[in-house]
Design an enzyme around this catalytic site. Structure first.
Site, PDB file in Angstrom:
ATOM      1  N   ASP A  26       0.823  -1.106   0.111  1.00  0.00           N
ATOM      2  CA  ASP A  26      -0.027   0.114  -0.004  1.00  0.00           C
ATOM      3  C   ASP A  26       0.819   1.268   0.043  1.00  0.00           C
ATOM      4  O   ASP A  26       0.442   2.439  -0.492  1.00  0.00           O
ATOM      5  CB  ASP A  26      -1.049   0.178   1.176  1.00  0.00           C
ATOM      6  N   GLY A  27       1.971   1.135   0.694  1.00  0.00           N
ATOM      7  CA  GLY A  27       2.919   2.569   0.552  1.00  0.00           C
ATOM      8  C   GLY A  27       3.482   2.690  -0.833  1.00  0.00           C
ATOM      9  O   GLY A  27       3.629   4.000  -1.107  1.00  0.00           O
ATOM     10  N   ASN A  75      -4.949   8.699   0.790  1.00  0.00           N
ATOM     11  CA  ASN A  75      -5.393   8.258   2.059  1.00  0.00           C
ATOM     12  C   ASN A  75      -5.874   9.313   2.738  1.00  0.00           C
ATOM     13  O   ASN A  75      -7.088   9.394   3.315  1.00  0.00           O
ATOM     14  CB  ASN A  75      -4.258   7.661   3.039  1.00  0.00           C
ATOM     15  N   ALA A 102      -7.332   3.007   6.956  1.00  0.00           N
ATOM     16  CA  ALA A 102      -5.709   3.405   7.265  1.00  0.00           C
ATOM     17  C   ALA A 102      -5.923   3.991   8.860  1.00  0.00           C
ATOM     18  O   ALA A 102      -6.252   3.118   9.786  1.00  0.00           O
ATOM     19  CB  ALA A 102      -5.101   4.024   6.331  1.00  0.00           C
ATOM     20  N   TYR A 103      -5.220   5.018   8.983  1.00  0.00           N
ATOM     21  CA  TYR A 103      -5.218   5.682  10.103  1.00  0.00           C
ATOM     22  C   TYR A 103      -6.581   6.209  10.646  1.00  0.00           C
ATOM     23  O   TYR A 103      -6.648   5.948  11.893  1.00  0.00           O
ATOM     24  CB  TYR A 103      -4.340   7.149   9.786  1.00  0.00           C
ATOM     25  N   ALA A 104      -7.435   6.369   9.733  1.00  0.00           N
ATOM     26  CA  ALA A 104      -8.686   6.826  10.497  1.00  0.00           C
ATOM     27  C   ALA A 104      -9.269   5.759  10.986  1.00  0.00           C
ATOM     28  O   ALA A 104     -10.051   5.859  11.941  1.00  0.00           O
ATOM     29  CB  ALA A 104      -9.631   7.274   9.378  1.00  0.00           C
TER      30      ALA A 104
END
Length: 302
Positions: free
Chosen positions: A39-40, A144, A186-188
């Site tokens: 993903d990165g 993202n 992701a972060y969310a």
């Protein structure tokens, strides 16, 4: 095969450098991108294309690979299907992933004076420009999320959230995440936000460790114009980053404008959009994995 592709890419870059050309100046001439990695890697690809993004064939050879729908074992078949598709054949299934356009306005007196040379400078390769005295704008694209947080400060960060020019809320906590449906997993998601299917036209607003029991994540329309301000009376400054890159300090008086990007990213799927997304939820995030409840063991009738 992967090694040969990497060597070919390196050779093309070296040839461009030897001829005195910038290998990234002709990004608009690219018709298809084969992205191999995790993903990165896809996020890095998005950062290279700050404007128009060509169709992307994502191939999974990384660790998580939530966004990489093509298995490396099926890479040749997927590439052949993509390159040989005809008008009368079965159409390719694609996912249009919305991106965010982040504008950082540095308007506080802490930034000092700006020279005329800086004012006249056009947008640099990193996306940085100056539009006037004491007003600097840095534009970045995010696939993202855009994160505004307290950085290394041990104190709560004080932010103001504005939507379409209307004040919405004070954010007191570690910060706030403005995410796309792609970034909702992701972060969310780690901050307690909802996981949203990529085709949903929306923007997720998720606070990071808010000092309030009632501040829950929300979803607003994709066409909304969001602004996150650091008020002049804030005790500390904040930091902003897009997809974990281009981290910059935001002082009291500065603001971050976030809107839907004009150019989304089109990814070629292995299957249809919905099956690919649910497959990734189950295999990568172990979504709703639980031992199934057993039925009641009723005694048999005599």
């Amino acid at each position: 095969l992967l090694l040969l592709l990497l060597l070919l890419l390196l050779l093309l870059l070296l040839l461009a450098i030897d001829e005195g050309k910038d290998p990234f100046l002709a990004l608009s001439d690219i018709d298809l991108v084969v992205c191999m990695g995790g993903d990165g890697t896809l996020l890095y690809l998005s950062s290279l294309f700050q404007e128009h993004v060509p169709p992307v064939l994502p191939v999974h050879i990384g660790s998580l690979g939530f966004l990489m729908t093509q298995a490396f074992a099926d890479f040749k078949k997927a590439l052949d299907r993509t390159l040989t598709v005809q008008a009368d054949s079965v159409p390719l299934s694609v996912t249009t992933r919305a991106r965010l356009d982040c504008e950082l306005q540095l308007c506080s007196p802490k930034h000092g004076s700006v020279t005329q040379e800086e004012v006249n400078r056009k947008v640099s390769p990193s996306g940085y420009t100056v539009i006037g005295p004491r007003t600097r704008v840095s534009r970045m694209a995010a696939l993202n999320e855009v994160v505004i947080d307290r950085g290394a400060s041990p104190y709560l960060t004080g932010l103001e959230l504005v939507c379409n020019g209307q004040f919405v809320a004070d954010v007191q906590g570690d910060g706030v995440i403005i995410a796309t449906p792609t970034g909702s997993t992701a972060y969310a998601a780690a901050a307690g936000g909802p996981m949203v299917e990529p085709s949903v036209p929306g923007i997720i607003v998720a606070p990071i460790c808010p000092h309030s029991l009632s501040f829950r994540p929300i979803v607003v329309g994709l066409k909304r114009k969001l602004e996150v301000r650091v008020p002049m009376d804030s005790r500390v400054s904040a930091w902003v980053s897009c997809d974990g890159r281009n981290r910059q300090q935001v002082h009291p008086g500065d603001s971050v404008l976030i809107t839907s990007h004009r150019w989304p990213m089109t990814c070629i799927n292995n299957k249809a959009t919905m099956p690919d997304w649910f497959t990734s939820l189950g295999e990568c995030l172990q979504w709703n994995v639980r031992v199934k409840q057993k039925p009641f063991d009723y005694p048999s009738s005599p």
